[in-house]
Design a protein around this motif. Structure first.
Motif, PDB file in Angstrom:
ATOM      1  N   ARG A  16       0.820  -1.201   0.000  1.00  0.00           N
ATOM      2  CA  ARG A  16       0.000   0.000   0.000  1.00  0.00           C
ATOM      3  C   ARG A  16       0.863   1.265   0.000  1.00  0.00           C
ATOM      4  N   THR A  17       1.895   1.277   0.874  1.00  0.00           N
ATOM      5  CA  THR A  17       2.748   2.474   0.928  1.00  0.00           C
ATOM      6  C   THR A  17       3.460   2.701  -0.390  1.00  0.00           C
ATOM      7  N   ILE A  29       9.596   2.617  10.286  1.00  0.00           N
ATOM      8  CA  ILE A  29       8.226   3.086  10.460  1.00  0.00           C
ATOM      9  C   ILE A  29       7.253   2.081   9.856  1.00  0.00           C
ATOM     10  N   LEU A  30       7.606   1.555   8.688  1.00  0.00           N
ATOM     11  CA  LEU A  30       6.742   0.581   8.028  1.00  0.00           C
ATOM     12  C   LEU A  30       6.498  -0.630   8.924  1.00  0.00           C
ATOM     13  N   THR A  65       4.427   0.400  11.973  1.00  0.00           N
ATOM     14  CA  THR A  65       3.045   0.715  11.598  1.00  0.00           C
ATOM     15  C   THR A  65       2.272  -0.567  11.333  1.00  0.00           C
ATOM     16  N   HIS A  68       1.419  -2.291  14.550  1.00  0.00           N
ATOM     17  CA  HIS A  68       0.321  -1.619  15.234  1.00  0.00           C
ATOM     18  C   HIS A  68      -1.007  -1.926  14.539  1.00  0.00           C
ATOM     19  N   LEU A 115       5.382   2.225  18.257  1.00  0.00           N
ATOM     20  CA  LEU A 115       5.323   3.087  17.075  1.00  0.00           C
ATOM     21  C   LEU A 115       5.654   4.532  17.451  1.00  0.00           C
TER      22      LEU A 115
END
Lengths: 123, 270
Positions: free
Chosen positions: B65-66, B145-146, B149, B152, B165
């Motif tokens: 998605r990112t 971060i990926l 994230t 989470h 996170l």
């Protein structure tokens, strides 16, 4: 010969700067006037680029006239604002997509930081 | 969590992790010589496997998605920005609001600045901003971060996933600030942060002063809650060498010890 991406950019620039919708022929002539390497550009190539841009929602086609005329769907400024909203939106996953300079700083904090710096300056 | 369920579920199948995993494999392939572990242990095992798959799948989905969103954003950038005259891999957007961010990617990482940023910030402040963003890109903070994230997202009800996170977000900003401080001094970086952050605030609230921020202006110290800013405002001495070694050692031990203990009986047999 310029890549498709560069052509998209040039076509969008022409459409944004133009007051009225343009035909693919107009665009081909304008592109040829812009650069030396664009002389051999075929109208079909311009049409391909326009089709791609239309698919992305950047260009609208007037089908009432022959040949079809094309116009930018919204102004360059509107697109820039949209881009910035995309970049600065507060959505949860934004931070995964791109890293902002002021990451992790809330608006309230910015205000108090400003106050601190101002008091340091005046002292 | 997954590990504990896995280990407990495998417990009846062998005395240590390796032989238990072997036993589990034999059980799956239908070997009758392996003792049946009982429904409770099987349940724990299945849950552990389920969570494991869930985590991996969420991570893959988040990554996909990112990268799609980044590609879309990059496409728009291509049409709307111009390459910077002064620094490499930097694009400039034609807008008055001071904005700086970076779009990470495997081969086409790019830093984006706005015209407003270039006009409102001094050359030194710009250097600090660029150094900050570049270190995000160089150190591949986006991967951290990926991962967090996705974690989470997979387990939103688990408080540690939220805390992790948040901690990682703050830490990468501090790391990037440290890199920026190699190029500029503290005052310059702080001024750059305040200019960019205040502009973003004005935009959010359409330039009406906010009640709580107006109240804060009166306070001499203000209320700066984030560690990132506290650290920049009142710098602390770095930890001493032995302290750092101790922290590093404990971190490694925390990861290594349980694993070693689980396979230790087998190691002693050899």
């Amino acid at each position: 010969m310029a890549s498709l991406g560069d052509l998209e950019r040039s076509v969008m620039d022409l459409l944004w700067d133009s007051a009225e919708p343009l035909t693919a022929n107009d665009l081909r002539d304008d592109l040829a006037a812009l650069g030396t390497d664009a002389k051999e550009l075929a109208v079909t190539t311009v049409l391909t680029v326009l089709a791609r841009l239309e698919k992305k929602g950047l260009v609208e086609r007037e089908r009432t006239t022959r040949p079809h005329r094309y116009a930018a769907s919204s102004s360059r400024e509107d697109h820039t604002v949209g881009l910035l909203n995309d970049a600065l939106g507060t959505a949860q996953d934004r931070e995964a997509v791109l890293a902002r300079f002021i990451g992790g700083i809330s608006p309230d904090e910015a205000a108090s930081l400003r106050a601190i710096l101002d008091s340091v300056k005046s002292a | 969590m997954i590990g504990s369920m896995l280990v407990w579920g495998l417990d009846p199948l062998g005395d240590d992790l390796i032989s238990a995993l072997h036993g589990g494999w034999l059980l799956l392939t239908g070997d009758t010589s392996v003792p049946y572990p009982g429904i409770v242990h099987l349940f724990a095992l299945s849950t552990a496997l389920l969570f494991g798959f869930h985590l991996v799948l969420t991570l893959m989905r988040a990554a996909w998605r990112t990268s799609r969103q980044r590609a879309k954003h990059r496409q728009l950038l291509r049409l709307l920005s111009n390459p910077s005259q002064t620094s490499a891999n930097t694009l400039v957007i034609d807008h008055d609001m001071p904005v700086a961010y970076c779009v990470p990617g495997i081969s086409q990482s790019v830093t984006v600045l706005s015209r407003g940023l270039l006009t409102q910030l001094s050359a030194q402040e710009q250097q600090a901003v660029i150094a900050h963003e570049r270190s995000h890109l160089d150190q591949r903070h986006d991967l951290l971060i990926l991962a967090f994230t996705a974690w989470h997202e997979a387990l939103p009800w688990l408080p540690t996933s939220r805390l992790g996170l948040d901690a990682v977000r703050q830490l990468i900003e501090m790391l990037a600030d440290d890199k920026a401080l190699e190029k500029a001094n503290r005052q310059t970086l702080l001024k750059a942060i305040v200019t960019v952050a205040t502009a973003a605030t004005m935009d959010d609230r359409s330039s009406t002063p906010h009640a709580s921020s107006a109240g804060l202006v009166g306070m001499p110290d203000g209320e700066v809650s984030s560690r990132r800013l506290k650290r920049l405002l009142s710098p602390q001495d770095p930890l001493s060498r032995p302290q750092r070694a101790l922290v590093l050692l404990s971190t490694i031990m925390l990861m290594v010890c349980p694993t070693v203990l689980l396979i230790a009986p087998r190691l002693l047999d050899w």
